[in-house]
Design a protein around this motif. Structure first.
Motif, PDB file in Angstrom:
ATOM      1  N   GLU A   1     -19.540 -52.438   5.458  1.00 52.15           N
ATOM      2  CA  GLU A   1     -20.032 -51.178   4.930  1.00 52.15           C
ATOM      3  C   GLU A   1     -18.864 -50.200   4.801  1.00 52.15           C
ATOM      4  O   GLU A   1     -18.096 -50.024   5.744  1.00 52.15           O
TER       5      GLU A   1
ATOM      6  N   ASP B   1     -26.323 -59.658   0.292  1.00 56.13           N
ATOM      7  CA  ASP B   1     -24.992 -59.772   0.892  1.00 56.13           C
ATOM      8  C   ASP B   1     -25.101 -60.707   2.090  1.00 56.13           C
ATOM      9  O   ASP B   1     -25.240 -60.275   3.227  1.00 56.13           O
TER      10      ASP B   1
ATOM     11  N   HIS C   1     -25.541 -50.454  -2.979  1.00 51.88           N
ATOM     12  CA  HIS C   1     -24.272 -49.814  -3.324  1.00 51.88           C
ATOM     13  C   HIS C   1     -24.594 -48.513  -4.050  1.00 51.88           C
ATOM     14  O   HIS C   1     -25.422 -48.506  -4.976  1.00 51.88           O
TER      15      HIS C   1
ATOM     16  N   TYR D   1     -18.528 -43.204  -2.810  1.00 59.81           N
ATOM     17  CA  TYR D   1     -19.144 -44.527  -2.895  1.00 59.81           C
ATOM     18  C   TYR D   1     -19.546 -44.911  -1.477  1.00 59.81           C
ATOM     19  O   TYR D   1     -18.780 -44.723  -0.526  1.00 59.81           O
ATOM     20  N   ARG D   2     -20.763 -45.423  -1.329  1.00 64.43           N
ATOM     21  CA  ARG D   2     -21.226 -45.978  -0.057  1.00 64.43           C
ATOM     22  C   ARG D   2     -21.934 -47.296  -0.324  1.00 64.43           C
ATOM     23  O   ARG D   2     -22.592 -47.451  -1.346  1.00 64.43           O
ATOM     24  N   ASN D   3     -21.809 -48.219   0.602  1.00 66.28           N
ATOM     25  CA  ASN D   3     -22.655 -49.412   0.590  1.00 66.28           C
ATOM     26  C   ASN D   3     -23.219 -49.607   1.984  1.00 66.28           C
ATOM     27  O   ASN D   3     -22.502 -49.513   2.976  1.00 66.28           O
TER      28      ASN D   3
ATOM     29  N   THR E   1     -18.941 -56.047 -12.238  1.00 66.43           N
ATOM     30  CA  THR E   1     -18.332 -56.829 -11.163  1.00 66.43           C
ATOM     31  C   THR E   1     -17.148 -57.624 -11.692  1.00 66.43           C
ATOM     32  O   THR E   1     -17.208 -58.188 -12.788  1.00 66.43           O
TER      33      THR E   1
ATOM     34  N   VAL F   1     -17.317 -55.274  -6.028  1.00 62.11           N
ATOM     35  CA  VAL F   1     -18.704 -55.166  -5.590  1.00 62.11           C
ATOM     36  C   VAL F   1     -19.403 -56.446  -6.026  1.00 62.11           C
ATOM     37  O   VAL F   1     -19.341 -56.812  -7.206  1.00 62.11           O
TER      38      VAL F   1
END
Length: 469
Positions: free
Chosen positions: A24, A50, A68, A80-82, A421, A452
């Motif tokens: 993350e 994932d 994402h 950006y966060r995942n 991607t 990603v």
């Protein structure tokens, strides 16, 4: 069971484009090429699997979900966060589990398919669990069952009526041949629950909605929990089961459903449905046949029945084509036709035209049927033309998301967002395209310093949908 089934040891969901990121991240002040339209103030969230190698469940649909997200505001890409969708199964090998009465134990399953906003809540969606609420910063809040009214599962692709604000959906049972039709109003209250029976527990991933009808798809892709000891996600294509579309009046009962047979297929994702001037119901969706089902399903880790058809595949998605069914509810007849025979998936439209006649469909085009490049395609149903935007080698666009421009006059006044991607370790980017100038220069490209993994479905969530001024 009379089917001759085989499993596959060559699974594709944990390598290549789908290879997991495994961590993350939080990144700020992202690099932008071009100019982000200042009207885009909100969040783009996209869901997908994932898998954790040491806890690989054996099928893509049981892998942990990861969303994402990219935050846009004032012409900047702020972050950006995942984040993983943390169901109770997170950190364990997820599975499908049932009690002695055949009721699914949802706490053992993962949630990993779609993300929507409704009634101010951000929802992660997946057939094997109830919706999971996420915070605007992608923390998992927990399951949302509409005050305990949800009977069980909730499909990944409910449909919003833009005129009423109601969300229409189905839930279904994996053991018993039961389907529940739900309506959730604009305030988040579950106001309608109609239960009906079908021939067999069916894999119901999507649905369709028109002004007067809800459409349910029953196909040969069926559940059989007797297969759980051979495969962790017990769906198989069974030619013995019928393929048909059910028409349920929006305010009808189970006794009012009209079932219409269609040629055998699995209906994957609906672009839109509407009623034309003659009262015919027109449905546009992606469709796969038995051979293409087997190639794709094997790549996801599933059991397949038509062993001789296993062969080359995109290894990305079930190889689908865009298709149209035109239903006459008076004569009970269905006309079927291809919109295009190229390999495509993940259709999208301007959501303001849900349940109404529409002109444009946006979709991802893949290698296959004579094409070698991955692309985004814009279909114009008024002219029959298709514009194709190819991407460089090693770059694969994801599901297009149409965001209408404020005060839009034309159906394609707005932007297309697609998370691209990279292959072989290339970084990823969020492409922002002018939908009206589809093959022209990108309005903006938000560059990420890492790849990603390819994923499933996402949404643009404006601040206004979350009550943020």
């Amino acid at each position: 069971m009379s089917l001759s089934l085989t499993s596959t040891t060559k699974v594709h969901y944990n390598r290549g484009l789908l290879e997991p990121i495994g961590e993350e991240l939080t990144l700020t002040e992202l690099q932008v090429v071009g100019a982000i339209p200042p009207e885009l103030t909100g969040r783009y969230f996209r869901n997908g699997i994932d898998p954790v190698p040491e806890m690989d469940p054996g099928h893509a649909f049981l892998c942990p979900g990861m969303i994402h997200g990219i935050r846009l505001r004032d012409g900047r890409a702020e972050w950006y966060r995942n984040r993983y969708v943390r169901t109770p199964a997170f950190g364990h090998k997820a599975k499908l589990a049932f009690d002695a009465d055949g009721n699914q134990l949802h706490e053992y399953a993962a949630n990993n398919t779609d993300v929507k906003v409704h009634a101010g809540r951000i929802l992660s969606l997946s057939e094997q669990t109830p919706p999971y609420e996420m915070s605007p910063d992608l923390d998992t809040v927990g399951p949302w069952t509409f005050g305990g009214k949800l009977r069980g599962n909730f499909i990944a692709h409910p449909k919003l009526d833009p005129h009423t604000g109601d969300l229409h959906s189905f839930g279904y049972d994996m053991v018993r041949p039961l389907i529940d039709y739900y309506v959730i109003d604009a305030a988040g209250e579950l106001t309608t629950d109609v239960r009906f029976e079908i021939e067999a527990p069916t894999f119901l991933h999507d649905m369709a909605l028109t002004e007067n009808y809800v459409l349910v798809f029953q196909t040969p892709a069926t559940y059989d929990v007797r297969l759980l000891d051979r495969n962790p996600y017990p769906i198989v294509w069974n030619d013995e089961h019928p393929c048909r579309i059910g028409l349920l009046p929006r305010h009808g009962s189970a006794a009012d459903i009209i079932w219409l047979p269609i040629s055998p297929c699995w209906i994957v994702h609906t672009a839109n449905a509407y009623e034309d001037a003659a009262g015919h119901i027109v449905v546009e969706a992606t469709r796969v046949d038995a051979a293409d089902w087997d190639r794709g399903w094997a790549g996801l880790g599933g059991l397949v029945a038509h062993q001789h058809t296993i062969g080359p595949s995109t290894e990305l998605v079930l190889e689908a084509c865009l298709y149209r069914w035109t239903i006459d509810p008076v004569t009970y007849t269905v006309r079927e036709e291809f919109v295009d025979d190229r390999v495509v998936e993940f259709p999208a439209i301007n959501q303001h035209h849900n349940t109404a006649r529409f002109r444009y469909t946006y979709i991802v085009g893949y290698a296959g049927h004579g094409r070698t490049a991955t692309s985004l395609v814009k279909y114009d149903h008024s002219t029959g033309a298709a514009q194709t935007r190819d991407f460089p080698p090693g770059q694969v666009p994801g599901e297009p998301e149409f965001v209408p421009a404020p005060g839009a006059g034309n159906e394609d006044d707005g932007w297309i967002l697609s998370l691209v991607t990279g292959l072989d370790g290339q970084p990823s980017e969020l492409a922002i395209l002018d939908a009206a100038d589809f093959t022209g220069p990108a309005a903006a490209r938000i560059m990420l310093p890492h790849r990603v993994p390819y994923g499933f479905h996402g949404s643009w969530i404006p601040d206004s949908a979350l009550g943020i001024s």
